[in-house]
Design a protein around this motif. Structure first.
Motif: not given
Length: 210
Positions: A51-64, A104-116
């Motif tokens: 769940e943590a690494y394989g199936e935690l979707p990353l979104y530009d906006q919550p659920a979008l 923040t999901y990479d070293d370039a500082g890019r960001e995304g939304w997740v729902r743990p």
């Protein structure tokens, strides 16, 4: 008669060295991360790895705007700055919206939304700093190696090294700390740009210096 030296080997050597000199800094420093509002803790429990690494979707906006999945392979390494339990992988959280976290999901500082989906996924800085030991990070400007009488107040002392402090209270960008020989005051933990100034140490007594 003067000996003749061939310039060809020198030219070859320079052609090999110049690209390295132009791209490799002499004193490479780690980039201090933006602190955001707290930390998401990815568990390493076998029951939650998928769940943590394989199936935690990353979104530009919550659920979008699906961006992909959160990958441990591209997460910024924070172990040098956050002395947390090895059973968790820390991820900086920039914002929160209900159950959604902007990370923040990479070293370039890019960001995304997740729902743990697991319990205690997110901790604020107030929670993380509670009764913890901290130490100023290396390579800071001199003004950040100071204890103050109060936030934005008069400096009490300049730190000669990077002593260990125990956190007593958090007030915005400042920590009320106590160190060895009962040295007490306010230490700034986040700079004006929002980057970390201190690192959390594993649990231990307040003693000694590095």
């Amino acid at each position: 008669m003067r000996p003749r030296f061939s310039l060809l080997p020198i030219a070859v050597v320079l052609s090999l060295l110049l690209p390295l000199l132009s791209t490799t800094p002499l004193h490479a420093a780690r980039m201090r991360p933006y602190a955001g509002i707290g930390v998401m803790l990815l568990p390493l429990s076998p029951s939650l790895v998928q769940e943590a690494y394989g199936e935690l979707p990353l979104y530009d906006q919550p659920a979008l705007g699906r961006l992909g999945t959160l990958s441990s392979a591209t997460l910024p390494r924070l172990d040098w700055i956050l002395g947390l339990a090895p059973r968790n992988v820390p991820v900086m959280v920039m914002a929160r919206r209900g159950e959604w976290l902007r990370v923040t999901y990479d070293d370039a500082g890019r960001e995304g939304w997740v729902r743990p989906r697991w319990r205690n996924a997110f901790e604020t800085w107030d929670e993380l700093f509670a009764d913890r030991n901290v130490r100023p990070l290396p390579g800071l400007q001199e003004r950040y190696y100071r204890l103050f009488s109060r936030p934005e107040g008069e400096p009490l002392a300049t730190l000669a090294s990077r002593p260990l402090f125990r956190v007593g209270m958090v007030d915005g960008d400042w920590l009320r700390v106590v160190g060895a020989q009962d040295a007490a005051g306010w230490l700034r933990w986040r700079d004006e740009d929002g980057r970390m100034l201190v690192g959390l140490e594993p649990e231990q007594g307040v003693s000694g210096e590095r």
